[in-house]
Design a protein around this motif. Structure first.
Motif, PDB file in Angstrom:
ATOM      1  N   THR A  93       0.818  -1.220   0.000  1.00 20.89           N
ATOM      2  CA  THR A  93       0.000   0.000   0.000  1.00 20.89           C
ATOM      3  C   THR A  93       0.845   1.261   0.000  1.00 20.89           C
ATOM      4  O   THR A  93       0.302   2.367   0.012  1.00 20.89           O
ATOM      5  CB  THR A  93      -0.931   0.034   1.227  1.00 20.89           C
ATOM      6  OG1 THR A  93      -0.140   0.052   2.424  1.00 20.89           O
ATOM      7  CG2 THR A  93      -1.857  -1.177   1.247  1.00 20.89           C
ATOM      8  N   VAL A 255      -1.974   4.252  -0.146  1.00 22.63           N
ATOM      9  CA  VAL A 255      -3.321   4.061  -0.678  1.00 22.63           C
ATOM     10  C   VAL A 255      -3.737   2.627  -0.361  1.00 22.63           C
ATOM     11  O   VAL A 255      -3.098   1.678  -0.821  1.00 22.63           O
ATOM     12  CB  VAL A 255      -3.386   4.288  -2.202  1.00 22.63           C
ATOM     13  CG1 VAL A 255      -4.810   4.092  -2.707  1.00 22.63           C
ATOM     14  CG2 VAL A 255      -2.892   5.687  -2.556  1.00 22.63           C
ATOM     15  N   LEU A 257      -5.594  -0.966  -0.443  1.00 21.93           N
ATOM     16  CA  LEU A 257      -5.863  -1.774  -1.635  1.00 21.93           C
ATOM     17  C   LEU A 257      -7.205  -1.440  -2.258  1.00 21.93           C
ATOM     18  O   LEU A 257      -7.349  -1.421  -3.491  1.00 21.93           O
ATOM     19  CB  LEU A 257      -5.800  -3.265  -1.282  1.00 21.93           C
ATOM     20  CG  LEU A 257      -4.414  -3.794  -0.862  1.00 21.93           C
ATOM     21  CD1 LEU A 257      -4.523  -5.250  -0.432  1.00 21.93           C
ATOM     22  CD2 LEU A 257      -3.415  -3.644  -1.995  1.00 21.93           C
ATOM     23  N   GLN A 260      -6.793   1.633  -4.602  1.00 26.64           N
ATOM     24  CA  GLN A 260      -5.759   1.707  -5.621  1.00 26.64           C
ATOM     25  C   GLN A 260      -6.316   1.762  -7.045  1.00 26.64           C
ATOM     26  O   GLN A 260      -5.729   2.440  -7.908  1.00 26.64           O
ATOM     27  CB  GLN A 260      -4.769   0.551  -5.447  1.00 26.64           C
ATOM     28  CG  GLN A 260      -3.914   0.721  -4.199  1.00 26.64           C
ATOM     29  CD  GLN A 260      -2.874  -0.361  -3.998  1.00 26.64           C
ATOM     30  OE1 GLN A 260      -2.695  -1.228  -4.859  1.00 26.64           O
ATOM     31  NE2 GLN A 260      -2.195  -0.321  -2.857  1.00 26.64           N
ATOM     32  N   PHE A 296      -0.710  -0.483  -9.193  1.00 29.24           N
ATOM     33  CA  PHE A 296      -0.421   0.695  -8.378  1.00 29.24           C
ATOM     34  C   PHE A 296       1.072   0.818  -8.086  1.00 29.24           C
ATOM     35  O   PHE A 296       1.707   1.831  -8.399  1.00 29.24           O
ATOM     36  CB  PHE A 296      -1.224   0.637  -7.086  1.00 29.24           C
ATOM     37  CG  PHE A 296      -0.924   1.746  -6.116  1.00 29.24           C
ATOM     38  CD1 PHE A 296      -1.318   3.045  -6.375  1.00 29.24           C
ATOM     39  CD2 PHE A 296      -0.257   1.484  -4.922  1.00 29.24           C
ATOM     40  CE1 PHE A 296      -1.050   4.078  -5.488  1.00 29.24           C
ATOM     41  CE2 PHE A 296       0.014   2.498  -4.020  1.00 29.24           C
ATOM     42  CZ  PHE A 296      -0.380   3.799  -4.313  1.00 29.24           C
TER      43      PHE A 296
END
Length: 451
Positions: A93, A255, A257, A260, A296
């Motif tokens: 993340t 961010v 999951l 994303q 991401f």
């Protein structure tokens, strides 16, 4: 060239290093004549981390393609893992961007606004001006699809007052037949440097179905953030180069999951972007090595050819803070204590007060805000605010070899000073005397002679 040498300077291990001038002289890079009372703006690094950064830069110059294409992503993952542990969130993340403003821009430029034109962005009165202007641009660029609205703050106040103000404005928006799509909030605001109740406001965002974008420009390395997964903001960014002793510019961008997929592109858009479709079914080639890190993380791994050596220093800075400074908890506790005590010393010298509330939650950071004894109304009435501001800053830098953030908030002049491991309370006492003398010069009108 061999591996990076990250051995820390040899020193006694019997007890944690003492914070103050001895540490400044042994580990930092300051000019001996300069007192850095404004760590909160640009941060700084110890010589050890500077040396590590230069080794990474040398590696990149020695074998550009092997390092940038192959070794760099591996080292980047190590720093991502190290910073994720500080925040208490999964590694997948976390990515890095150049600074918090870049993270805020990335979110605001990726959000797809509803076509009915009812979306609004809420922000607080103490928003950082760079972020405020980003909101202004997004409103202007989207031509009626989204509007913005300010949540007022009247300091000093309790944390619950801020939450109540926020919820009141959310209800106002709903009554007007609109929706709050996203709220931008701080961890610690810039001017004044106040610990913001971002946890409680984030919880309120969840209750009202509002996306929370947390600007932690002043955050990691200064306040406790290892509960970020529990707070669970929708987006979070924090500068590592301010309080984590990482070289400029580096910020962690978190961010979760679930969100994303909302971040379709980096800023600027680069190789990681994948168009939903192209005419004729064409496909653009990504020249970088494929990986299994996901859209991401892969997108933020390489945006363009810039010197990202600071990103690689995150893990080394965390190690230095642990092994030399005694760890994150000790650093936080000592800096908050120093800021509170130092602020009182400055206020005593000026005959004013520190900006805080009765529960001291506003001052739970490494920055302190002290009122200046200046005739604010007279200065404003004469239209001399810019001249006074410039005079104070120039005098601090040119005559006293220091810098203190000076600003006007709610009709009063304030000074924001930063605590840091290389400072002592004597520095705050000295700063109080300096500010008193400069304020007396302003009151005499000396600033007019410099125009």
């Amino acid at each position: 060239m061999g591996d990076i040498t990250s051995n820390l300077p040899i020193r006694a291990k019997s007890e944690p290093v003492k914070f103050g001038h001895a540490l400044r002289d042994s580990d930092f890079l300051f000019d001996p004549s300069y007192r850095n009372l404004n760590h909160g703006s640009f941060g700084t690094i110890p010589a050890h981390i500077r040396n590590i950064m230069r080794q990474y830069q040398d590696r990149a110059e020695a074998k550009p393609d092997p390092f940038i294409r192959s070794r760099y992503p591996e080292l980047l993952d190590e720093s991502r893992e190290a910073v994720a542990k500080i925040l208490g969130v999964p590694t997948e993340t976390c990515v890095f961007v150049a600074n918090a403003t870049m993270g805020v821009n990335t979110v605001l430029r990726n959000i797809v606004w509803n076509e009915d034109g009812k979306d609004e962005i809420l922000y607080f009165e103490t928003i950082y001006n760079g972020c405020a202007k980003t909101i202004d641009f997004v409103v202007e660029y989207n031509r009626g699809l989204v509007q913005s609205r300010c949540v007022p703050i009247s300091y000093p106040c309790l944390d619950e007052d801020i939450v109540q103000n926020f919820e009141r404005v959310v209800e106002e928006v709903k009554k007007e037949g609109k929706r709050v799509r996203l709220a931008l909030l701080d961890v610690v605001s810039s001017n004044p440097g106040i610990r913001f109740p971002f946890e409680a406001v984030t919880a309120s965002c969840k209750k009202h179905g509002v996306l929370s974008l947390v600007d932690g420009a002043q955050g990691i390395g200064m306040v406790k953030l290892d509960h970020l997964a529990e707070v669970d903001p929708d987006f979070f960014v924090s500068n590592c180069h301010k309080w984590l002793h990482v070289p400029r510019g580096c910020a962690v961008f978190y961010v979760p999951l679930r969100n994303q997929p909302l971040i379709r592109s980096t800023v600027p858009t680069s190789h990681g972007f994948e168009p939903l479709e192209l005419p004729g079914g064409k496909k653009r080639v990504n020249p970088l090595r494929p990986n299994d890190k996901g859209y991401f993380v892969d997108g933020f791994q390489f945006i363009g050819t810039v010197d990202n050596a600071p990103f690689l220093c995150v893990k080394e800075a965390i190690k230095w803070r642990e092994e030399v400074l005694g760890g994150e908890e000790r650093i936080r506790d000592e800096l908050i204590k120093m800021a509170r005590e130092g602020g009182k010393l400055v206020a005593e010298a000026l005959g004013t007060e520190v900006l805080d509330n009765e529960t001291q939650t506003m001052s739970a950071s490494a920055m302190t805000n002290v009122a200046l004894p200046l005739p604010a109304e007279e200065i404003k009435a004469n239209g001399e605010g810019q001249e006074v501001h410039g005079y104070i800053l120039d005098t601090l830098m040119d005559e006293y070899q220091t810098f203190v953030a000076i600003f006007v908030f709610q009709g009063r002049w304030w000074a924001r000073l930063s605590a840091q491991v290389y400072l002592e309370l004597e520095d705050f006492k000295w700063a109080g005397g300096v500010l008193k003398e400069i304020c007396e010069r302003v009151s005499r009108g000396d600033f007019r002679k410099s125009i």
